[in-house]
Write a protein that holds these residues in place. Sequence first.
Motif, PDB file in Angstrom:
ATOM      1  N   LEU A 123      -9.214  -7.292   6.265  1.00  0.00           N
ATOM      2  CA  LEU A 123      -7.776  -6.825   6.667  1.00  0.00           C
ATOM      3  C   LEU A 123      -7.193  -6.232   5.504  1.00  0.00           C
ATOM      4  O   LEU A 123      -6.357  -5.044   5.900  1.00  0.00           O
ATOM      5  CB  LEU A 123      -7.054  -8.232   6.956  1.00  0.00           C
ATOM      6  N   GLY A 124      -7.297  -6.448   4.115  1.00  0.00           N
ATOM      7  CA  GLY A 124      -6.811  -5.744   3.186  1.00  0.00           C
ATOM      8  C   GLY A 124      -7.248  -4.375   3.116  1.00  0.00           C
ATOM      9  O   GLY A 124      -6.585  -3.519   3.119  1.00  0.00           O
ATOM     10  N   GLU A 125      -8.403  -4.196   3.540  1.00  0.00           N
ATOM     11  CA  GLU A 125      -9.024  -2.692   3.541  1.00  0.00           C
ATOM     12  C   GLU A 125      -8.622  -2.035   4.403  1.00  0.00           C
ATOM     13  O   GLU A 125      -8.458  -0.876   4.214  1.00  0.00           O
ATOM     14  CB  GLU A 125     -10.661  -2.994   3.589  1.00  0.00           C
ATOM     15  N   SER A 126      -8.391  -2.650   5.659  1.00  0.00           N
ATOM     16  CA  SER A 126      -7.912  -1.807   6.689  1.00  0.00           C
ATOM     17  C   SER A 126      -6.416  -1.393   6.556  1.00  0.00           C
ATOM     18  O   SER A 126      -5.870  -0.463   7.293  1.00  0.00           O
ATOM     19  CB  SER A 126      -7.970  -2.883   8.111  1.00  0.00           C
ATOM     20  N   MET A 127      -5.815  -2.123   5.795  1.00  0.00           N
ATOM     21  CA  MET A 127      -4.345  -1.791   5.472  1.00  0.00           C
ATOM     22  C   MET A 127      -4.408  -0.621   4.149  1.00  0.00           C
ATOM     23  O   MET A 127      -3.198  -0.300   3.476  1.00  0.00           O
ATOM     24  CB  MET A 127      -3.463  -2.830   5.134  1.00  0.00           C
ATOM     25  N   GLY A 128      -5.614  -0.143   3.762  1.00  0.00           N
ATOM     26  CA  GLY A 128      -5.375   0.859   2.587  1.00  0.00           C
ATOM     27  C   GLY A 128      -5.566   0.090   1.282  1.00  0.00           C
ATOM     28  O   GLY A 128      -5.639   0.885   0.334  1.00  0.00           O
ATOM     29  N   GLY A 129      -5.894  -1.313   1.326  1.00  0.00           N
ATOM     30  CA  GLY A 129      -6.175  -1.571   0.009  1.00  0.00           C
ATOM     31  C   GLY A 129      -7.683  -1.787  -0.269  1.00  0.00           C
ATOM     32  O   GLY A 129      -8.591  -1.452   0.233  1.00  0.00           O
ATOM     33  N   VAL A 130      -7.908  -2.954  -1.309  1.00  0.00           N
ATOM     34  CA  VAL A 130      -9.449  -3.285  -1.525  1.00  0.00           C
ATOM     35  C   VAL A 130      -9.460  -4.695  -1.151  1.00  0.00           C
ATOM     36  O   VAL A 130      -8.351  -5.557  -1.558  1.00  0.00           O
ATOM     37  CB  VAL A 130      -9.444  -3.166  -3.204  1.00  0.00           C
ATOM     38  N   GLY A 131     -10.666  -4.976  -0.502  1.00  0.00           N
ATOM     39  CA  GLY A 131     -10.996  -6.401  -0.399  1.00  0.00           C
ATOM     40  C   GLY A 131     -11.992  -6.951  -1.027  1.00  0.00           C
ATOM     41  O   GLY A 131     -13.130  -6.415  -1.269  1.00  0.00           O
ATOM     42  N   VAL A 132     -11.734  -8.310  -1.522  1.00  0.00           N
ATOM     43  CA  VAL A 132     -12.737  -9.281  -2.441  1.00  0.00           C
ATOM     44  C   VAL A 132     -13.066 -10.566  -1.875  1.00  0.00           C
ATOM     45  O   VAL A 132     -11.822 -11.014  -1.485  1.00  0.00           O
ATOM     46  CB  VAL A 132     -12.519  -9.125  -3.926  1.00  0.00           C
ATOM     47  N   THR A 133     -14.017 -10.991  -1.704  1.00  0.00           N
ATOM     48  CA  THR A 133     -14.367 -12.246  -0.928  1.00  0.00           C
ATOM     49  C   THR A 133     -15.313 -13.083  -2.316  1.00  0.00           C
ATOM     50  O   THR A 133     -16.060 -12.397  -2.654  1.00  0.00           O
ATOM     51  CB  THR A 133     -14.978 -12.317   0.236  1.00  0.00           C
ATOM     52  N   MET A 134     -14.778 -14.153  -2.301  1.00  0.00           N
ATOM     53  CA  MET A 134     -15.643 -15.249  -3.401  1.00  0.00           C
ATOM     54  C   MET A 134     -15.476 -16.449  -2.834  1.00  0.00           C
ATOM     55  O   MET A 134     -14.438 -17.052  -2.451  1.00  0.00           O
ATOM     56  CB  MET A 134     -15.420 -14.840  -4.769  1.00  0.00           C
ATOM     57  N   SER A 149      -5.203  -2.957 -12.147  1.00  0.00           N
ATOM     58  CA  SER A 149      -5.283  -1.863 -12.766  1.00  0.00           C
ATOM     59  C   SER A 149      -5.493  -0.554 -11.946  1.00  0.00           C
ATOM     60  O   SER A 149      -5.222   0.641 -11.965  1.00  0.00           O
ATOM     61  CB  SER A 149      -6.787  -1.513 -13.539  1.00  0.00           C
ATOM     62  N   ARG A 150      -5.314  -1.112 -10.369  1.00  0.00           N
ATOM     63  CA  ARG A 150      -5.197  -0.082  -9.218  1.00  0.00           C
ATOM     64  C   ARG A 150      -3.798   0.293  -8.824  1.00  0.00           C
ATOM     65  O   ARG A 150      -2.802  -0.472  -9.354  1.00  0.00           O
ATOM     66  CB  ARG A 150      -5.923  -0.842  -8.072  1.00  0.00           C
ATOM     67  N   THR A 151      -3.774   1.195  -8.040  1.00  0.00           N
ATOM     68  CA  THR A 151      -2.394   1.691  -7.557  1.00  0.00           C
ATOM     69  C   THR A 151      -2.555   1.399  -6.014  1.00  0.00           C
ATOM     70  O   THR A 151      -1.648   1.663  -5.167  1.00  0.00           O
ATOM     71  CB  THR A 151      -2.316   3.143  -7.727  1.00  0.00           C
ATOM     72  N   VAL A 152      -3.320   0.339  -5.477  1.00  0.00           N
ATOM     73  CA  VAL A 152      -3.152  -0.305  -3.960  1.00  0.00           C
ATOM     74  C   VAL A 152      -3.364  -1.647  -4.510  1.00  0.00           C
ATOM     75  O   VAL A 152      -3.992  -2.077  -5.165  1.00  0.00           O
ATOM     76  CB  VAL A 152      -4.271   0.537  -3.192  1.00  0.00           C
ATOM     77  N   PRO A 153      -2.974  -2.272  -3.147  1.00  0.00           N
ATOM     78  CA  PRO A 153      -3.027  -3.816  -3.417  1.00  0.00           C
ATOM     79  C   PRO A 153      -4.471  -4.132  -3.199  1.00  0.00           C
ATOM     80  O   PRO A 153      -5.198  -3.688  -2.564  1.00  0.00           O
ATOM     81  CB  PRO A 153      -2.284  -4.227  -2.207  1.00  0.00           C
ATOM     82  N   THR A 154      -4.771  -5.447  -3.533  1.00  0.00           N
ATOM     83  CA  THR A 154      -6.199  -6.021  -3.409  1.00  0.00           C
ATOM     84  C   THR A 154      -6.013  -7.399  -2.875  1.00  0.00           C
ATOM     85  O   THR A 154      -5.235  -8.443  -3.665  1.00  0.00           O
ATOM     86  CB  THR A 154      -6.933  -6.166  -4.793  1.00  0.00           C
ATOM     87  N   ILE A 155      -6.666  -7.796  -1.968  1.00  0.00           N
ATOM     88  CA  ILE A 155      -6.821  -9.033  -1.362  1.00  0.00           C
ATOM     89  C   ILE A 155      -7.786  -9.684  -1.910  1.00  0.00           C
ATOM     90  O   ILE A 155      -9.100  -9.198  -1.560  1.00  0.00           O
ATOM     91  CB  ILE A 155      -6.646  -9.111   0.144  1.00  0.00           C
ATOM     92  N   ILE A 156      -7.963 -10.973  -2.528  1.00  0.00           N
ATOM     93  CA  ILE A 156      -8.897 -11.608  -2.974  1.00  0.00           C
ATOM     94  C   ILE A 156      -8.946 -13.090  -2.242  1.00  0.00           C
ATOM     95  O   ILE A 156      -8.010 -13.775  -2.512  1.00  0.00           O
ATOM     96  CB  ILE A 156      -8.805 -11.940  -4.566  1.00  0.00           C
ATOM     97  N   THR A 203       0.805  -1.241   0.115  1.00  0.00           N
ATOM     98  CA  THR A 203      -0.077   0.065   0.098  1.00  0.00           C
ATOM     99  C   THR A 203       0.935   1.386   0.021  1.00  0.00           C
ATOM    100  O   THR A 203       0.670   2.111  -0.895  1.00  0.00           O
ATOM    101  CB  THR A 203      -0.929   0.057   1.191  1.00  0.00           C
ATOM    102  N   GLU A 204       2.031   1.132   0.735  1.00  0.00           N
ATOM    103  CA  GLU A 204       2.716   2.450   1.010  1.00  0.00           C
ATOM    104  C   GLU A 204       3.472   2.850  -0.299  1.00  0.00           C
ATOM    105  O   GLU A 204       3.717   3.782  -0.785  1.00  0.00           O
ATOM    106  CB  GLU A 204       3.846   2.229   2.050  1.00  0.00           C
ATOM    107  N   LEU A 205       3.867   1.431  -0.918  1.00  0.00           N
ATOM    108  CA  LEU A 205       4.621   1.866  -2.496  1.00  0.00           C
ATOM    109  C   LEU A 205       3.630   1.928  -3.738  1.00  0.00           C
ATOM    110  O   LEU A 205       4.132   2.332  -4.723  1.00  0.00           O
ATOM    111  CB  LEU A 205       5.501   0.372  -2.590  1.00  0.00           C
ATOM    112  N   GLY A 206       2.122   1.988  -3.378  1.00  0.00           N
ATOM    113  CA  GLY A 206       1.447   2.311  -4.552  1.00  0.00           C
ATOM    114  C   GLY A 206       1.373   1.007  -5.516  1.00  0.00           C
ATOM    115  O   GLY A 206       1.473   1.376  -6.676  1.00  0.00           O
ATOM    116  N   LEU A 207       1.450  -0.192  -4.941  1.00  0.00           N
ATOM    117  CA  LEU A 207       1.656  -1.311  -5.885  1.00  0.00           C
ATOM    118  C   LEU A 207       0.387  -1.824  -6.148  1.00  0.00           C
ATOM    119  O   LEU A 207      -0.297  -2.380  -5.197  1.00  0.00           O
ATOM    120  CB  LEU A 207       2.685  -2.108  -5.355  1.00  0.00           C
ATOM    121  N   GLY A 208      -0.270  -2.247  -7.587  1.00  0.00           N
ATOM    122  CA  GLY A 208      -1.459  -2.773  -7.737  1.00  0.00           C
ATOM    123  C   GLY A 208      -1.180  -4.138  -7.925  1.00  0.00           C
ATOM    124  O   GLY A 208      -1.369  -4.643  -8.800  1.00  0.00           O
TER     125      GLY A 208
END
Length: 553
Positions: free
Chosen positions: A511-522, A540-547, A468-473
């Motif tokens: 947890l991913g959302e709490s760290m500034g990322g996006v969270g997806v559950t499936m 395509s994002r500039t923040v990480p996503t936890i799937i 998140t800090e590094l802006g890595l998607g």
Amino acid sequence: MPEADRFRNGGRAVVAALAAHGVDTIFGIPGTHNLEFYRHLPEFGIRAVTPRHEQGAGYGADGYFLLSGKPGVVITTSGPGLTNVVTAAATAYAESRPMLILSPGVPTGLERADIGMLHETKDSSGALSHLLVSSQRTRTAEGAAQAVAEAFAMFASSRPGPVHIEVPLDVLEGDWHGSVPAPIPARRPELDRQAVIRAVDAIRSAARPLIVAGGGARSAAAEVQDLAEAIDAPVVTTANGKGIVAEDHPLSLGSNVRFPSVQAESAAADVLIVVGSELADSDLWGGVIGAQTAPGVRDDRAEQVVIRCDIDPDQLGKNLRGDILVCADAGEFLSALIAALDDAPETESGTASAGESGAERTAALRESSADDFDVESIGARVTRLVADGAGSDVVIAGDSSQVTYDGTVHALEAHTPDQLLYMPGFATLGYGIPAAIGAKLAAPDRPVVCLLGDGAAMFSIQEIMTATELGLGIPFVIVDNGGYAEIEAQMVDRDMTPFAVELARPDFAKLGESMGGVGVTMAESQMPAELPDAVAAALSRTVPTIIHITVGT
């Protein structure tokens, strides 16, 4: 007085030497004792990546190497900072990957003093010397800078691995009166031309050759493919060699050296060419390569010639005795071999007159290996869906998770030797997340995905904050099977009642959302319809996503 002159100390000597060797990124955590390293990084344009744990620094440096080709560099503080990185460094040793670790140490004269100073360690360099390629405690600023040059020369000249340089605090902070050491030219083993001629003679009379390529051949991918095409031989790789030959090539058997059908073919080959691999059990899963009655025991009844090439002479006899041994850089040997084959006359019994072509043999082996791998396992399915969403050049960082070794290693169709980040030998948990971060920093335009299990994720989940800090998607795809399912299965196999393996887990998406990322559950059942799009959106994002994928739902 310019700051560079005011602080012309041991820290500047080391950092100047790093810059002279092309280092542009280091991984580490600033600490009380290592600040004189950090002082000089901005002056030399070296980026400092700060993970949340030094183990993450080591794994991040490894991922950076695998995508950039540059040795990973880690700076730790003394004591716990250094001991925290040891597992990552030992991983680099097991997988033969270059890594340079720099740390401060107790002042000169206080070795083993046991006086209770901050971060005091009994003998850090001595301990690491037994785990890594080498560990050196320097005495002067000039010696510390020279040690950096010698480490890079080793990386370029021999079997790579991790090197530790300890700089005593008085040396790190004391004056430096020397100059920046120039890079030392690589000194690789001299190629034995007679061995090349003997290899040509064996290959020219072969009707059923087979090539096995390991991690030591990663830098010789073009040469491996050229040789395969020149002698019409199938190529199988280890996990560390995955993608050396594009896995859609008609001569590629993929990274499936553990498959019984492939091992049977290796026993039937009349010429077996092994390049850059020790043929480890961690790749073979209890099997053997070549005509052997047991691991390391040749079947002398078989008429098989084994050609082995490795830059480390100690690797040439491991797990399979060779007949023609070539201690050389893989690319140099293969180039010389191909040139000599071009100059040598065809023989009537050689590969050119074999009844079954290499492509036909490869196709038959691919078909026969269908029983060796469950293509509908969740690991295989999720790997294919991730590749569908990310594209054919996807880089997947795995872990010591079932989804990796029972899935991605075999199910990912790799086209280059940098698409799988994995460590089959040391098989450490916690590798995937920081390795993906290092890879993305090295190749920001490549689609990098981390695919791992819930147990492995919890070893380094804090590094999501680093992404998140590094802006890595980066999509971090966590396949949740409820804990340590592999170990649970082993307990059942031993007639044990499983315990201590069914684990409580967090809500990974939240947890991913709490760290500034996006969270997806499936649910697992939703993967075919939703996972490729989720991966594509995450990239395509500039923040990480936890799937977060829940198995069995």
